[in-house]
Design an enzyme around this catalytic site. Structure first.
Site, PDB file in Angstrom:
ATOM      1  N   GLU A 186       0.897  -1.321  -0.086  1.00  0.00           N
ATOM      2  CA  GLU A 186      -0.045   0.147  -0.222  1.00  0.00           C
ATOM      3  C   GLU A 186       0.967   1.337  -0.135  1.00  0.00           C
ATOM      4  OE1 GLU A 186      -4.034   1.550   2.011  1.00  0.00           O
ATOM      5  OE2 GLU A 186      -2.514   0.686   3.440  1.00  0.00           O
TER       6      GLU A 186
ATOM      7  N   GLU B 264      -2.634  -3.661   7.145  1.00  0.00           N
ATOM      8  CA  GLU B 264      -3.461  -4.626   7.197  1.00  0.00           C
ATOM      9  C   GLU B 264      -3.687  -5.587   6.456  1.00  0.00           C
ATOM     10  OE1 GLU B 264      -5.196  -1.064   4.931  1.00  0.00           O
ATOM     11  OE2 GLU B 264      -3.843  -1.305   6.418  1.00  0.00           O
ATOM     12  N   ASN B 265      -2.655  -6.119   5.501  1.00  0.00           N
ATOM     13  CA  ASN B 265      -2.789  -7.449   4.678  1.00  0.00           C
ATOM     14  C   ASN B 265      -3.872  -8.164   5.215  1.00  0.00           C
ATOM     15  OD1 ASN B 265      -0.188  -6.046   3.118  1.00  0.00           O
ATOM     16  ND2 ASN B 265       0.534  -6.900   5.198  1.00  0.00           N
TER      17      ASN B 265
ATOM     18  N   HIS C 200      -7.048  -1.466  15.188  1.00  0.00           N
ATOM     19  CA  HIS C 200      -6.847  -0.443  13.979  1.00  0.00           C
ATOM     20  C   HIS C 200      -7.035  -1.545  12.690  1.00  0.00           C
ATOM     21  CE1 HIS C 200      -6.170   3.278  11.608  1.00  0.00           C
ATOM     22  NE2 HIS C 200      -5.610   2.471  10.864  1.00  0.00           N
ATOM     23  N   GLU C 201      -5.842  -2.402  12.753  1.00  0.00           N
ATOM     24  CA  GLU C 201      -5.663  -3.282  11.734  1.00  0.00           C
ATOM     25  C   GLU C 201      -6.550  -4.286  11.645  1.00  0.00           C
ATOM     26  OE1 GLU C 201      -3.602  -2.198   9.853  1.00  0.00           O
ATOM     27  OE2 GLU C 201      -2.468  -0.616  11.042  1.00  0.00           O
TER      28      GLU C 201
ATOM     29  N   GLU D 129      -9.229   4.316   6.472  1.00  0.00           N
ATOM     30  CA  GLU D 129      -8.606   4.723   7.577  1.00  0.00           C
ATOM     31  C   GLU D 129      -9.159   5.671   8.741  1.00  0.00           C
ATOM     32  OE1 GLU D 129      -5.750   3.527   7.944  1.00  0.00           O
ATOM     33  OE2 GLU D 129      -5.198   2.777   6.020  1.00  0.00           O
TER      34      GLU D 129
END
Length: 891
Positions: free
Chosen positions: A166, A309-310, A342-343, A365
Site C-alpha cells: 500500500e 492490514e494485509n 486498527h488493523e 483509515e
C-alpha cells in the site's frame, strides 16, 4: 494502515512547539462528489480475475525471479494489454486464448508511468485469456515492494524479507492491475530456503523439498481482493497461535510471528487480537472470512507507518507488536492493543470492502481509527476513565484542518505520489472525529445497522463514500443525514460556533451562529455547514439542534451553558465573554471531557486572536492538584508551549518558567518519581510527561535526578523501571555532553535486541548540543544504524536543529534518497524544516520544491511553509499578551 502521524494540538503548534504537519493534503478547498467512473491510470480494456504467482527470492543478491499466470477478460477489442510494473524485466511472455491458441506479444516498459505493455499483431477479441510471463524484480531496503530487513541477534546479523504494497507497490512484486478496484483471487507459490518460515495471507496448502536447500511452499487460494493487500514474508521466525472463531461458529487460527526467540513478547498482541476479532465479528455482523489471522512482527522501523492490514497477515513493526518486559510500559501496551484494533478493523473496512480509488481512502483509515478508539474504550475502559481520547483526536485534526493547505476528507487523488500523501491527519483524525459526530447524531444503533448493511452489500467489492451514506440514511430516516455528512466530508475546514445566552422568566435562550475557525486566513469568508450541536444547561438538560447559519435553543433555568456537550461535535466554540466567565468560574464542576474541550478551544482561539490569552492562562490556574491527569497533561503542554515560544529571549522565558514551575512542581512532588500502588495508566503517563516537561523547562533537580538514575542503570539495568526508562533516557540524550553521548553510542553498538538497539540510535539524534547533532547526522549516512533507522535519525535531529538537518539532507540528497521510499520524499525533506523559526527556511523549502518536487506533489511543502510563516506571525502577536498576564500575576 497505521500511520505515524503527528497530531499535536494547536496549543503546541502555535503556543510553542513547532507545527509539524502530518503527511498532507490536497489544495482543493471543495471536493466534488465521487463520480460513477472510478479513476484509473490504466486502460479499461481488460480486467484480471486470478493471479498464479511463483517467486524465488534471492535475499543475498537483493533480487528475485518470478513467474505469473494471469486469468483475464478482455472487455473490448484491443491490440495491447497494459498493466503496472516497476523495476522489472520480462521474458517468455505468452497469451493463451480460450481455444488454446498461443500468442506471443512484444513487451515494452514505461519506467516513468510504471507500466508494462504487451502488444499483439492483431486486435484481441473480447473474451477470456491467460497471460503468462517470466520476470525479475528488485528486493528493496526500504518498506516498499518486496524488501529486506537486516537485524542483530545473539547469533549475529540476520536478514528477513517482507512485502509492503500500500498504496501502489504491488507492481514492484508482480506485474498486475495494481489499483484498488481491480480485485482478483491469488495463488502464491514461494521457493524459499529450507530453514525459513514462509507466511502469506492464507494458510499453506502444501510444502515439499525442492532440493539444494530449497523448499516449495504453496498457499491456499485467497479471496477476491485488491493487489495492495497481498503479503509475503520469509525468515527465521517463530509462530504462536490460539484458536478464535469467525462469528458464525467456524474456527479462526490467530497467530503471531516474530524473529526466533521473540514470539513470547507478542503474547499480549495474540490475546488482544482474539478479543478484538470477537468484538468485530459481533459489531459488523459479517463473519471474518479467512481461516487464519496472523500478525507478523518485523525488526526495524519506518518513519511513515507502523503497521499494515494485509488480509489475514497483518504486518507490524516490532515496536507496535512486541512487549519486552525490560523496557515496555503501559503506553507500549496501549499501542500494541490500539494497533491491533486498527488493523483488524481493516479486515472488514478496507479488505472485505475496499474503497474504489484513493479519493475515498478515509473509508479505510478514518473508520479504522474510529473503530480503534471505540473498541479500546469498550475493552479497556481503565485506560480512558475520563472518555477523552476522542477529544484529543478531534482537536488534533482541527489543528491541521484550519490551514489553507487542508483538504476535504473525500479528496481527489490523481497520481501515485498524491495517493501516498493522502495518508494524513485529515484522512485519519478528522475522518474518525466526523464518524464519531455522525454516530452521535443518528444514534449508535442506527449507525451500526447502516454499517452492517454496507458491509454485507459490498462484500468482496469496492465502494465510495456515498455508498456508506446511503445505508446510514436508510437506517436513520428523517435526520437530513446525507446533507450533514456531505458538508463535513466534501469540504474542508473547521466550523466555529459562536454562542451567547440570555435568561428571562427562568429560561435561558442560547443564540448560536456558525462561522469558520481558521489559522492563516483571518479575513476568509466562512464556509457553511449543517452542524449538529448539543447544548447543556445549568440543570443538566441537553438541547440539540442543527445549526445552518444561525439557530437558537431554549433551556430551563439560569446559569452557565455548555456548547458541544460531551465534545462529540467537530467544531470549535467561541463563547461570549459573559458565558466564558461563567463556565470558567464553574470549571471544576464540568466533566473532564468538557473541561479539556474548553481548554483546547480557548487555547486555539487565543492563538489566532479570537479570544484573550488571559482566558486560557487563567484556566491553567484553575486545575486543582487532585484533578484528572488528562487536565494536568493539558496544563503541562500549554506551559511547555509558552516556554518554547520565548526560546532565545532569556528574560521573558525566565518569567514564563517561574509561573510554569509554580504550577507543575507541586503536582510532580505529589506524584513523585516512582509508581505507587494503584496508580492508573493515566497517572503513570502523567508522571513521565511531567518529568519530561520539567526537564524541558530547565528544572535542574529533575535533570540531575534523571542523570543519576541513568548512571545507576548502567551498573544495574533493573534499577530503571520500564515506566520511566524512555523518559529518563530521553532527558539524558537531549542534555548529553560528549562523554554521555559516547556511553549511549556504546550501548547502541553492544545491544543485541533489534528493538532496543533502534531506540538507542534514535536517542543519539536527540542532542541539543550542535556538535553531537552533527555526529548523529554523519552517522546516519553510514551502515551502522541500519538503513531503516537513518532517515528517522535525520528527522530526530531536525526537532532541535531544523536548519542543520534540512541543509545536511539536501547537501547529501543522493544518499538520503536511498533511505526514503520514492513516494515519501515530497513530504520528508520539507518536514525536516518544519520546526524552523527563521523565515529563511521558507525560501529553502521553496527552492528545494522547485528543483526536486513535482508541481502536483507540493502540498506537504506548502503546508510546512504555511506553518512556519503563521507560527512566526502569531507568536509575535501573542507574546505581549502573555507578558502582560505574567506581569499582572507577579511573574
Amino acid at each position: 494502515m497505521r500511520r505515524n502521524l503527528v497530531t499535536a494540538s494547536i496549543t503546541l503548534a502555535l503556543f510553542g512547539a513547532a507545527f509539524q504537519a502530518p503527511a498532507q493534503a490536497t489544495a482543493e478547498m471543495v471536493a466534488a462528489a465521487p463520480s460513477a467512473q472510478v479513476t484509473t491510470q490504466l486502460p479499461r480494456t481488460a480486467r484480471p480475475s486470478h493471479y498464479a504467482i511463483d517467486v524465488t527470492p534471492h535475499a543475498d543478491k537483493l533480487a528475485f525471479d518470478g513467474k505469473v499466470k494471469i486469468s483475464l477478460d478482455v472487455l473490448m477489442p484491443t491490440s495491447s494489454i497494459v498493466l503496472q510494473a516497476a523495476n522489472m524485466t520480462f521474458a517468455n511472455s505468452v497469451l493463451v486464448t480460450k481455444a488454446g491458441k498461443k500468442l506471443t506479444p512484444k513487451v515494452s516498459v514505461d519506467a516513468d508511468n510504471q507500466t508494462a505493455t504487451f502488444t499483439f499483431d492483431k486486435p484481441l477479441a473480447a473474451g477470456g485469456y491467460v497471460l503468462t510471463t517470466d520476470y525479475t524484480g528488485v528486493i528493496n531496503t526500504q518498506a516498499n515492494g518486496l524488501f529486506a530487513l537486516d537485524y542483530q541477534t545473539e547469533a549475529g546479523q540476520k536478514r528477513a524479507l517482507y512485502t509492503q504494497f500500500e498504496n501502489s507497490d504491488a507492481r514492484k512484486f508482480v506485474p498486475s492491475w495494481d489499483e484498488p478496484d481491480f480485485k482478483a483471487t491469488f495463488d502464491l507459490t514461494v521457493n524459499a530456503p529450507t530453514g525459513e518460515m514462509v507466511v502469506s495471507n492464507m494458510p499453506i496448502a502444501s510444502e515439499k523439498d525442492a532440493g539444494n536447500g530449497i523448499k516449495r511452499v504453496v498457499f491456499q487460494t485467497s479471496p477476491k481482493m485488491s493487489t495492495y493487500l497481498l503479503f509475503l514474508s520469509l525468515g527465521e521466525f517463530d509462530r504462536a497461535t490460539l484458536m478464535g472463531e469467525n462469528g458464525s461458529g467456524k474456527p479462526v487460527e490467530i497467530g503471531v510471528i516474530a524473529q526466533k526467540g521473540k514470539v513470547e513478547q507478542a503474547r499480549y498482541a495474540l490475546e488482544a487480537s482474539r478479543d478484538v476479532l470477537r468484538e468485530y465479528n459481533d459489531y459488523f455482523g459479517v463473519p471474518f472470512p479467512l481461516p487464519k489471522l496472523d500478525n507478523i512482527a518485523a525488526p526495524g522501523r519506518s518513519q511513515f507507518f507502523s503497521a499494515m492490514e494485509n488480509w489475514g497477515a497483518i504486518f507490524t513493526f516490532e515496536s507496535a507488536l512486541l512487549l519486552d518486559p525490560r523496557i515496555s510500559n503501559v503506553s507500549d501496551q496501549q499501542r500494541v492493543f490500539t494497533t491491533a484494533a486498527h488493523e483488524i478493523a481493516h479486515q472488514w473496512f478496507g479488505d472485505l470492502v475496499t474503497m474504489a480509488w484513493w479519493d475515498d481512502l478515509w473509508l479505510n483509515e478514518g473508520f479504522a481509527t474510529w473503530m480503534e478508539g471505540r473498541t479500546t474504550q469498550k475493552l479497556h475502559p481503565e485506560w480512558d476513565q475520563d472518555n477523552v481520547d476522542a477529544v484529543y483526536t478531534s482537536r488534533g485534526a482541527m489543528g491541521r484542518d484550519a490551514y489553507a493547505t487542508t483538504h476535504p476528507v473525500v479528496q481527489h487523488v490523481a497520481t501515485v505520489e498524491q495517493a501516498s500523501q493522502a495518508f494524513d491527519g485529515i484522512t485519519y483524525g478528522k475522518g474518525s472525529a466526523v464518524i464519531g459526530m455522525l454516530e452521535d447524531y443518528v444514534g449508535s444503533d442506527n449507525w451500526r445497522s447502516g454499517v452492517r448493511s454496507y458491509i454485507k452489500k459490498h462484500a468482496y467489492g469496492n465502494a465510495v463514500t456515498d455508498d456508506l451514506w446511503a445505508e446510514i440514511d436508510k437506517a436513520a430516516p428523517g435526520k437530513s443525514f446525507v446533507q450533514v455528512a456531505h458538508d463535513f466530508t466534501l469540504q474542508p475546514g473547521v466550523p466555529l460556533i459562536k454562542a451567547s445566552a440570555s435568561c428571562a422568566a427562568g429560561k435561558t435562550v442560547v443564540a448560536l451562529e456558525q462561522g469558520e475557525y481558521t489559522i492563516d486566513r483571518p479575513g476568509k469568508t466562512p464556509l457553511r455547514w449543517h452542524v449538529p450541536v448539543a447544548v447543556r444547561g445549568a440543570d443538566g438538560t441537553v438541547a440539540r439542534t442543527l445549526v445552518d447559519g444561525k439557530a437558537s435553543v431554549e433551556l430551563p433555568g439560569c446559569g452557565p451553558i455548555l456548547v458541544n456537550d460531551g465534545q462529540k461535535g467537530y467544531y470549535r466554540t467561541l463563547y461570549a465573554s459573559a458565558q466564558f466567565k461563567a463556565l470558567s468560574d464553574g470549571f471544576a464542576k464540568l466533566p473532564v471531557a468538557d473541561q479539556l474541550g474548553l481548554m483546547m478551544d480557548a487555547s486555539a482561539l487565543a492563538a489566532v486572536g479570537l479570544q484573550p490569552e488571559s482566558d486560557m492562562l487563567e484556566l491553567t490556574g484553575k486545575v486543582p492538584l487532585d484533578a484528572s491527569p488528562n487536565l494536568w497533561q493539558m496544563v503541562a503542554g500549554t506551559l511547555g508551549g509558552i516556554d518554547d515560544m520565548f526560546e532565545g529571549d532569556a528574560k521573558r522565558q525566565a518569567a514564563a518558567r517561574k509561573y510554569a514551575l509554580s504550577r507543575l512542581s507541586p503536582k510532580f512532588e505529589q506524584l513523585g518519581w516512582d509508581n505507587k500502588e494503584g496508580d492508573s495508566a493515566t497517572t503513570k503517563q502523567l508522571r513521565s510527561g511531567l518529568i519530561g516537561t520539567l526537564s524541558g523547562l530547565g528544572d535542574a533537580k529533575v535533570i540531575t535526578e534523571a542523570r543519576r538514575r541513568f548512571d545507576a542503570s548502567l551498573a544495574d539495568p533493573k534499577s530503571l523501571s520500564p515506566d520511566l526508562r524512555r523518559t529518563v533516557l530521553g532527558i539524558v540524550a537531549r542534555n548529553a555532553d560528549a562523554v554521555t553521548w559516547d556511553k549511549l553510542h556504546a550501548m547502541a553498538k553492544a545491544e543485541k535486541s533489534s528493538m532496543i538497539r533502534d531506540q538507542y540510535y534514535g536517542l543519539l539524534a536527540a542532542a541539543k548540543d550542535e556538535a553531537l547533532a552533527r555526529r548523529a547526522l554523519d552517522m546516519a549516512l553510514t551502515d551502522e544504524p541500519g538503513v531503516t533507522n537513518s532517515a528517522g535519525m535525520i528527522g530526530s535531529v531536525s526537532r532541535e536543529h531544523p536548519d542543520m538537518a534540512f541543509d545536511f539532507a539536501v547537501a547529501h540528497r543522493e544518499q538520503v534518497d536511498k533511505l526514503v521510499d520514492s513516494t515519501s520524499r515530497a513530504r520528508y525533506y520539507p518536514g525536516l524544516g518544519g520546526n524552523a523559526t527563521d523565515p529563511k527556511m521558507v525560501d529553502k523549502i521553496r527552492a528545494f520544491a522547485d528543483a526536486h518536487i513535482a508541481a502536483t506533489s507540493r502540498r506537504d511543502a506548502e503546508t510546512v511553509i504555511s506553518g512556519i510563516q503563521t507560527r512566526i506571525k502569531l507568536r509575535a502577536e501573542r507574546k505581549p499578551q502573555v507578558d502582560a498576564w505574567l506581569k499582572k500575576n507577579g511573574y
